[in-house]
Scaffold this active site. Sequence first.
Site, short mmCIF file in Angstrom:
data_model
loop_
_atom_site.label_atom_id
_atom_site.label_comp_id
_atom_site.label_asym_id
_atom_site.label_seq_id
_atom_site.Cartn_x
_atom_site.Cartn_y
_atom_site.Cartn_z
N GLU A 80 0.80 -1.23 0.00
CA GLU A 80 0.00 0.00 0.00
C GLU A 80 0.83 1.28 0.00
OE1 GLU A 80 -3.02 0.50 -0.39
OE2 GLU A 80 -4.09 -1.35 0.02
N SER A 340 -30.48 -33.31 48.37
CA SER A 340 -29.54 -33.87 49.35
C SER A 340 -28.15 -33.25 49.29
CB SER A 340 -29.43 -35.38 49.14
OG SER A 340 -30.65 -36.02 49.41
#
Length: 673
Positions: A80, A340
Amino acid sequence: MRGRRIAAGLAIGLAVGGFALDRWIDTADLPPLEAPFSTVVTDAEGAPLRVFLAADDRWRLPVGAERVDAGFLVQLIAYEDRRFWSHPGVDPLALARAALDSLLAGRIVSGGSTLTMQVARLIDGGGTGQWRGKLRQIRLALALERRLSKAEILQIYLTRAPYGGNIEGVRAASMSWFGKDAHRLSPGEAALLVALPQAPEARRPDRAPLVAERARNGVLARAAALGVLDPTVLPHAMAEPVPRRRTPFPEHAWHLAGRAVAEDPAAPVHRLPVDLKMQIGLEHVLAAAAGRLPPGVSAAGIVIDHRSGRLVAHAGAALPGATARGGFIDMSRAVRSPGSALKPFVYALAFADGRAHPETRLEDRPTDFGGYAPVNFDGGYRGAVSAREALQLSLNVPAVALLDEIGPARLTAFLRRAGAVPRTAGDAAPGLAAALGGLGLSLEDLARLYAVLARGGVDGGGDRLLGAAAAWQVSDILRGAPVPGLAPSGRIAFKTGTSYGYRDAWAIGHDGAHVVAIWAGRPDAAAVPGLSGFETAAPLMFEVFARIEGGLVPLPPPPSDVLLVSHAELPAPLRQLGPVRRPAKADAVPLALVYPPDGAVLVLSGRGAAARLVAKVQDGRAPFTWMVDGAVVPWDPMARSFVWTPDGPGHVTVTVLDRFGHAARAGVELRLD
């Protein structure tokens, strides 16, 4: 003379032109540089767990050059803007070439844009297809270079570059197209991310894979030609497949992440203590279970490193975020009956108070406790059993008998000190049914409680809530409980629970390092015939343990003060609970601790052996048995005074038993002067 005038005029013109150019640049109004980011929730190491859309409905993640693959940055600059680190925002050579190409073609065919000019376009939002747009882009680029560093300009590009749809920035693009963060990319992946921003919609891999592949290969070829990519790598990079679909952004720890963001919505990043690998493992176990569970049934799970108190993994539903099976509801916080699963703490408190021992005989027979007559899960009774057997078989009558001894208030006080929040209907005082799940707790509560047990009776803050001997005795009992299927036996201390009406199934256990807590049931609390802690939740708990890295850690050895004896070797008052322990002799005089008073805060003077707790008993009949936190302390059985040296500050329970089985006890807090 005329030449000097021309030169002077040129100099003045250049000066005026330079001044005008400077002013043109300096007076440029920069658009806002900030854009809303997606909120990111990470694990303890910074790996993304869940990502939320930004306020403008885009996937845009904060990222700096240091968190991006170096190969991507090299290819980006080479393709770029090769002179990015040296030009002032505009590359004259690139612009001249673009102008010539466009003049010859009669239209703009090559923009000659630098990365800075692309950043200018991104923040300005305008087009560059006309010379007026290009001129504004040049002006903004020059202004950006004067006001920002190169690193800051590059960072804006890395976070704002378009990648198709509502994806912006290289980090969001890497997650979307490759399913991973941007810090480690292959050459082919890096090249694709360089190519896409030039035409993000036309090159979208999910819509135009061949176009995307050609653009990627063009970047690779340019990088190889410029010498920034090893030519031998080129064929392999070009052969890499282009992704044909987007990868969903991570949504791990769905409920926990949502909770963190709700508590602080302004924070851009939330770091949770969880471990990504373990989190994924837990989620996979629960999601797979959803396919086997009855319709409408969900599951939740928690993993805690009880050594540090760290929350390692958390799943509030089997299918988090899904409409099916109540996936939006965080069942780790839902208050349900634990069945339980509370029994171990009834036993632990009875052991700590000196009321029972693992070898104490308990009666499992039909019993009426003032109008409350519990029955066992299978409807049968076993007669006389040891406390060890009663807890391993999860018998109901013995558990209620022990709670009757210590009192429901003692249990709920312990639960609250451990950080749990027990609930009862109408906030009424809990009764004996609490031993069998007659109060409400959440999965998070139970995980926290079992972590106290796993740490030998100490909470996450280091305060002792249970005697080490009592905590170890209960864990030792639970490690011997029956296991489902081919699960490892004797290596995990665990307890299951099933609530009344088959609405909730629980399994919570620990090894020497971790606590795993599992709940299963319907979020709407409807009954599920056949649901049980042992058959439904326990297999999931063992499967989660199997996924913990490093395998199971051995449970600790017994503390030095644990009374490891057979039933016959127990002190007479500890051999049996119930009517046999209640004397019928006329000369039996109840005993009492005259010091220390129950609930007292004692400040002990001195350090080490000099810090001593003194207790005194009144009435009763010798010989006496003295216990601290359920552990028998050797002492003169005929003496009415008792002296004990604590290990340090904290809460302890002192118990004395006489020859007839009378007991007196006092719970005190010790502080050192």
